[in-house]
Design an enzyme around this catalytic site. Structure first.
Site, PDB file in Angstrom:
ATOM      1  N   SER A   1      41.119  27.724  23.884  1.00 52.88           N
ATOM      2  CA  SER A   1      40.898  26.469  23.275  1.00 52.88           C
ATOM      3  C   SER A   1      41.325  26.381  21.830  1.00 52.88           C
ATOM      4  O   SER A   1      41.172  27.227  21.022  1.00 52.88           O
ATOM      5  CB  SER A   1      39.225  26.235  22.986  1.00 52.88           C
ATOM      6  OG  SER A   1      38.777  26.602  24.433  1.00 52.88           O
TER       7      SER A   1
ATOM      8  N   ASP B   1      33.481  29.400  15.667  1.00 53.84           N
ATOM      9  CA  ASP B   1      34.142  28.917  17.228  1.00 53.84           C
ATOM     10  C   ASP B   1      33.381  27.622  17.724  1.00 53.84           C
ATOM     11  O   ASP B   1      33.142  27.701  18.684  1.00 53.84           O
ATOM     12  CB  ASP B   1      34.123  29.962  18.015  1.00 53.84           C
ATOM     13  CG  ASP B   1      35.096  31.154  17.282  1.00 53.84           C
ATOM     14  OD1 ASP B   1      36.053  30.935  16.583  1.00 53.84           O
ATOM     15  OD2 ASP B   1      34.802  32.354  17.808  1.00 53.84           O
TER      16      ASP B   1
ATOM     17  N   ASN C   1      41.819  25.873  14.859  1.00 53.85           N
ATOM     18  CA  ASN C   1      41.883  27.260  15.155  1.00 53.85           C
ATOM     19  C   ASN C   1      42.094  27.285  16.618  1.00 53.85           C
ATOM     20  O   ASN C   1      41.748  26.740  17.460  1.00 53.85           O
ATOM     21  CB  ASN C   1      40.611  28.000  14.866  1.00 53.85           C
ATOM     22  CG  ASN C   1      40.339  29.385  15.408  1.00 53.85           C
ATOM     23  OD1 ASN C   1      41.401  30.191  15.044  1.00 53.85           O
ATOM     24  ND2 ASN C   1      39.188  29.978  15.974  1.00 53.85           N
TER      25      ASN C   1
ATOM     26  N   HIS D   1      41.231  29.800  20.001  1.00 56.65           N
ATOM     27  CA  HIS D   1      40.314  30.792  20.289  1.00 56.65           C
ATOM     28  C   HIS D   1      40.533  31.162  22.004  1.00 56.65           C
ATOM     29  O   HIS D   1      40.842  30.292  22.703  1.00 56.65           O
ATOM     30  CB  HIS D   1      39.037  30.303  20.253  1.00 56.65           C
ATOM     31  CG  HIS D   1      37.707  31.328  20.455  1.00 56.65           C
ATOM     32  ND1 HIS D   1      37.412  32.271  19.547  1.00 56.65           N
ATOM     33  CD2 HIS D   1      36.910  31.267  21.539  1.00 56.65           C
ATOM     34  CE1 HIS D   1      36.718  32.913  20.186  1.00 56.65           C
ATOM     35  NE2 HIS D   1      36.075  32.480  21.380  1.00 56.65           N
TER      36      HIS D   1
HETATM   37  C1  GRF Z   1      44.748  35.158  19.660  1.00 53.06           C
HETATM   38  O1  GRF Z   1      44.531  35.678  21.047  1.00 53.06           O
HETATM   39  C2  GRF Z   1      44.239  34.108  19.181  1.00 53.06           C
HETATM   40  O2  GRF Z   1      43.548  33.173  20.332  1.00 53.06           O
HETATM   41  C3  GRF Z   1      42.922  34.735  18.568  1.00 53.06           C
HETATM   42  O3  GRF Z   1      43.645  35.755  17.948  1.00 53.06           O
HETATM   43  C4  GRF Z   1      44.595  36.359  18.630  1.00 53.06           C
HETATM   44  C5  GRF Z   1      45.753  36.210  17.657  1.00 53.06           C
HETATM   45  O4  GRF Z   1      47.087  36.521  18.164  1.00 53.06           O
HETATM   46  N1  GRF Z   1      42.442  33.886  17.522  1.00 53.06           N
HETATM   47  P1  GRF Z   1      48.385  36.449  17.466  1.00 53.06           P
HETATM   48  O5  GRF Z   1      48.216  37.133  16.124  1.00 53.06           O
HETATM   49  O6  GRF Z   1      48.480  34.923  17.085  1.00 53.06           O
HETATM   50  O7  GRF Z   1      49.586  37.166  18.211  1.00 53.06           O
END
Ligand code: GRF
Length: 215
Positions: free
Chosen positions: A145, A154, A116, A118
């Protein structure tokens, strides 16, 4: 955990789960198009049928699947997603803005094979609203991260991180924009390194395992 069962094949088959705009998915697909990473994206799946990321995926010629989770038990929905991932031979799952908690069954069945991204320097600011929380805390740095997904939100081992300086005039939005640009560099490189390790035959030099592509 990751080295336990290596993958046979030239590239690791990755399924990306999204719920929204899909800019990280786009970065992963673009990296795949321009370089020769250890992964190929074989499916993009979403719990939001109108997610913009699905349109982007199709532009890259990637297969998509979507179904709304509404009205379904979490475990039932995840079984549906899992069946789809299996049908496409997905070996590693990359969450990219997937706005749903995964069921413990799903995570256990793919232990150590779900990543994932984050938008914080974990372990700081798990959950939502990370940029506002970093600003309120008066932090000097924010960042993003990439981590292995475990049952705790997370919380799994971090495999790569990128730092972004916070400026006095930053708002949650300006900071989010800058962090997102770093996400787009970090995630493809981290996924590539993670998958490359899964493809390495046992006994190969593993000196670089776990090293962050960006300090
Ligand atoms: C990103 O900021 C990611 O870190 C978080 O959700 C957001 C997703 O954005 N988990 P996108 O859909 O990839 O533009």
């Amino acid at each position: 955990m990751r080295g336990a069962s290596l993958i046979v094949g030239e590239k690791v088959r990755v399924g990306v789960l999204i719920s929204g705009r899909g800019s990280n998915l786009e970065a992963l697909a673009e990296y795949r198009r321009k370089t020769d990473p250890a992964y190929e994206i074989v499916l993009v799946a979403s719990n939001v049928p109108e997610a913009r990321g699905l349109v982007l995926a199709r532009r890259f010629g990637i297969k998509t699947w979507s179904q709304s989770h509404k009205g379904m038990e979490r475990a039932d929905f995840d079984r549906r997603v899992d069946a789809e991932l299996k049908q496409h031979g997905v070996e590693v799952v990359a969450l990219a803005g997937y706005m749903r908690l995964l069921s413990p069954e799903f995570i256990k069945a793919r232990e150590g094979r779900i990543l994932n991204i984050h938008p914080s320097l974990l372990p700081l600011y798990k959950g939502l609203d990370t940029h506002r929380r970093a600003l309120l805390a008066g932090d000097e740095y924010a960042g993003c991260s990439v981590h292995v997904v475990t049952e705790e939100l997370d919380d799994g081992p971090v495999v790569a991180q990128a730092k972004v300086r916070i400026f006095p005039r930053d708002t949650p939005e300006s900071l989010a924009d800058r962090v997102l640009k770093e996400e787009h560099k970090l995630y493809p490189a981290a996924l590539d390194a993670f998958c490359r390790e899964l493809l390495e035959p046992p006994g190969e030099d593993r000196a670089n395992v776990g090293e962050s592509p960006t300090p």
